[in-house]
Design a protein around this motif. Structure first.
Motif, PDB file in Angstrom:
ATOM      1  N   UNK A   1       5.539   7.875  -3.653  1.00 42.83           N
ATOM      2  CA  UNK A   1       6.620   7.516  -2.968  1.00 42.83           C
ATOM      3  C   UNK A   1       7.366   7.031  -4.113  1.00 42.83           C
ATOM      4  N   UNK A   2       8.758   7.412  -3.852  1.00 42.09           N
ATOM      5  CA  UNK A   2       9.714   6.984  -4.831  1.00 42.09           C
ATOM      6  C   UNK A   2       9.800   7.596  -6.317  1.00 42.09           C
ATOM      7  N   UNK A   3       9.100   9.023  -6.189  1.00 37.53           N
ATOM      8  CA  UNK A   3       9.165   9.358  -7.650  1.00 37.53           C
ATOM      9  C   UNK A   3       7.777   8.843  -8.278  1.00 37.53           C
ATOM     10  N   UNK A   4       7.131   8.215  -7.847  1.00 37.41           N
ATOM     11  CA  UNK A   4       6.038   7.549  -8.354  1.00 37.41           C
ATOM     12  C   UNK A   4       4.622   8.158  -7.658  1.00 37.41           C
ATOM     13  N   UNK A   5       3.546   8.194  -8.497  1.00 39.20           N
ATOM     14  CA  UNK A   5       2.496   8.770  -8.060  1.00 39.20           C
ATOM     15  C   UNK A   5       1.211   7.711  -8.463  1.00 39.20           C
ATOM     16  N   UNK A   6       0.251   7.341  -7.475  1.00 39.83           N
ATOM     17  CA  UNK A   6      -0.700   6.671  -7.600  1.00 39.83           C
ATOM     18  C   UNK A   6      -2.213   7.485  -7.409  1.00 39.83           C
ATOM     19  N   UNK A   7      -2.884   7.398  -8.448  1.00 40.97           N
ATOM     20  CA  UNK A   7      -4.430   7.978  -8.226  1.00 40.97           C
ATOM     21  C   UNK A   7      -5.377   7.140  -8.085  1.00 40.97           C
TER      22      UNK A   7
ATOM     23  N   UNK B   1       0.531  11.605   0.785  1.00 39.38           N
ATOM     24  CA  UNK B   1      -0.668  11.541  -0.026  1.00 39.38           C
ATOM     25  C   UNK B   1      -1.881  12.475   0.204  1.00 39.38           C
ATOM     26  N   UNK B   2      -3.098  12.576  -0.293  1.00 39.31           N
ATOM     27  CA  UNK B   2      -4.085  13.211   0.190  1.00 39.31           C
ATOM     28  C   UNK B   2      -5.413  12.392  -0.324  1.00 39.31           C
ATOM     29  N   UNK B   3      -6.625  13.054   0.241  1.00 42.44           N
ATOM     30  CA  UNK B   3      -7.761  12.519   0.273  1.00 42.44           C
ATOM     31  C   UNK B   3      -8.802  13.732  -0.038  1.00 42.44           C
ATOM     32  N   UNK B   4      -9.599  13.288  -1.295  1.00 55.73           N
ATOM     33  CA  UNK B   4     -10.595  14.525  -1.509  1.00 55.73           C
ATOM     34  C   UNK B   4     -11.526  14.669  -0.458  1.00 55.73           C
ATOM     35  N   UNK B   5     -12.035  15.839  -0.075  1.00 54.22           N
ATOM     36  CA  UNK B   5     -13.137  15.868   0.725  1.00 54.22           C
ATOM     37  C   UNK B   5     -14.464  15.758   0.180  1.00 54.22           C
ATOM     38  N   UNK B   6     -15.199  14.676   0.620  1.00 52.81           N
ATOM     39  CA  UNK B   6     -16.315  14.365  -0.073  1.00 52.81           C
ATOM     40  C   UNK B   6     -17.532  15.033   0.499  1.00 52.81           C
ATOM     41  N   UNK B   7     -17.408  15.382   1.866  1.00 47.54           N
ATOM     42  CA  UNK B   7     -18.425  16.095   2.298  1.00 47.54           C
ATOM     43  C   UNK B   7     -18.725  17.307   1.461  1.00 47.54           C
ATOM     44  N   UNK B   8     -17.831  18.048   1.033  1.00 49.14           N
ATOM     45  CA  UNK B   8     -18.273  19.040   0.101  1.00 49.14           C
ATOM     46  C   UNK B   8     -18.303  18.911  -1.361  1.00 49.14           C
TER      47      UNK B   8
ATOM     48  N   UNK C   1      -5.551   9.980 -19.004  1.00 45.76           N
ATOM     49  CA  UNK C   1      -5.408  11.127 -20.060  1.00 45.76           C
ATOM     50  C   UNK C   1      -4.770  12.400 -19.823  1.00 45.76           C
ATOM     51  N   UNK C   2      -5.282  12.736 -18.446  1.00 44.72           N
ATOM     52  CA  UNK C   2      -4.979  14.067 -17.921  1.00 44.72           C
ATOM     53  C   UNK C   2      -3.568  13.994 -17.102  1.00 44.72           C
ATOM     54  N   UNK C   3      -3.383  12.996 -16.793  1.00 45.50           N
ATOM     55  CA  UNK C   3      -2.197  12.696 -15.965  1.00 45.50           C
ATOM     56  C   UNK C   3      -1.374  11.509 -16.321  1.00 45.50           C
ATOM     57  N   UNK C   4      -0.913  11.320 -17.596  1.00 44.93           N
ATOM     58  CA  UNK C   4      -0.217  10.140 -18.084  1.00 44.93           C
ATOM     59  C   UNK C   4       0.815   9.496 -17.334  1.00 44.93           C
ATOM     60  N   UNK C   5       1.408  10.104 -16.462  1.00 45.89           N
ATOM     61  CA  UNK C   5       2.790   9.580 -15.738  1.00 45.89           C
ATOM     62  C   UNK C   5       2.125   9.250 -14.354  1.00 45.89           C
ATOM     63  N   UNK C   6       1.019   9.205 -14.118  1.00 48.08           N
ATOM     64  CA  UNK C   6       0.262   8.596 -12.758  1.00 48.08           C
ATOM     65  C   UNK C   6       0.025   7.051 -13.147  1.00 48.08           C
ATOM     66  N   UNK C   7       0.154   6.367 -11.955  1.00 47.26           N
ATOM     67  CA  UNK C   7      -0.376   5.053 -12.075  1.00 47.26           C
ATOM     68  C   UNK C   7      -1.841   5.311 -11.575  1.00 47.26           C
TER      69      UNK C   7
ATOM     70  N   UNK D   1       0.697  -1.126  -0.116  1.00 40.94           N
ATOM     71  CA  UNK D   1      -0.145   0.040   0.018  1.00 40.94           C
ATOM     72  C   UNK D   1       0.911   1.247  -0.110  1.00 40.94           C
ATOM     73  N   UNK D   2       0.388   2.328  -0.742  1.00 40.09           N
ATOM     74  CA  UNK D   2       1.170   3.357  -0.907  1.00 40.09           C
ATOM     75  C   UNK D   2       0.919   4.554   0.149  1.00 40.09           C
ATOM     76  N   UNK D   3      -0.311   4.827   0.827  1.00 38.47           N
ATOM     77  CA  UNK D   3      -0.502   5.887   1.387  1.00 38.47           C
ATOM     78  C   UNK D   3      -1.407   5.659   2.648  1.00 38.47           C
ATOM     79  N   UNK D   4      -1.223   6.346   3.568  1.00 35.50           N
ATOM     80  CA  UNK D   4      -2.048   6.418   4.887  1.00 35.50           C
ATOM     81  C   UNK D   4      -3.358   7.479   4.469  1.00 35.50           C
TER      82      UNK D   4
END
Length: 150
Positions: free
Chosen positions: A52-58, A34-41, A104-110, A5-8
């Motif tokens: 982590x280590x130069x990699x980004x997971x969405x 990491x970050x988490x979207x605020x769903x209440x709003x 499509x928007x962030x081709x470098x993301x996993x 797992x990548x993020x808390x």
């Protein structure tokens, strides 16, 4: 197989739940950014973004629908017209579309979708596994104890 797992989930530290999560800490272990979207709003964008280590997971997160009335205060008291299984299939399709748009928007993301580990989503995943693999979209299942598996 248990996926590393990548993020808390930052929602856990703020005593909130991620959208649809059955656990306050579904997305992992400490020591990662990491970050988490605020769903209440109804914040738009990636639900969970971890690096982590130069990699980004969405991760696009969906829950499993319930029967009864809406939780949204704007629709309180309204009875949900759609059966949970049907709604879950719609949400699964929406998660895949959002993951594809994120690619499509962030081709470098996993990119992955996060789902509760329930039979409906497992069956849908089995039926779409080859296509998701080809599109490089991962699927993370979260059980009732907060364990994440791919």
């Amino acid at each position: 197989m248990r996926r590393q797992v990548w993020a808390r989930c930052t929602a856990a530290s703020r005593r909130r739940r991620c959208r649809g999560c059955s656990s306050r800490t579904w997305c992992g272990r400490a020591g990662r950014s990491g970050g988490v979207a605020e769903t209440a709003t109804k914040e738009r964008g990636v639900d969970i973004l971890a690096a982590r280590d130069g990699r980004t997971l969405a991760v696009e997160v969906k829950g499993f629908p319930t029967r009864g009335t809406y939780a949204d205060p704007a629709r309180a008291g309204e009875v949900k017209p759609t059966q949970p299984g049907t709604q879950a299939r719609h949400w699964y399709g929406q998660a895949i579309l959002r993951a594809m748009l994120t690619h499509g928007e962030f081709p470098h993301y996993e990119v992955a979708i996060g789902l509760p580990d329930v039979p409906t989503y497992r069956r849908l995943h089995e039926r779409t596994r080859v296509s998701l693999d080809r599109a490089a979209i991962g699927v993370l299942f979260v059980d009732e104890h907060g364990e994440v598996r791919s």
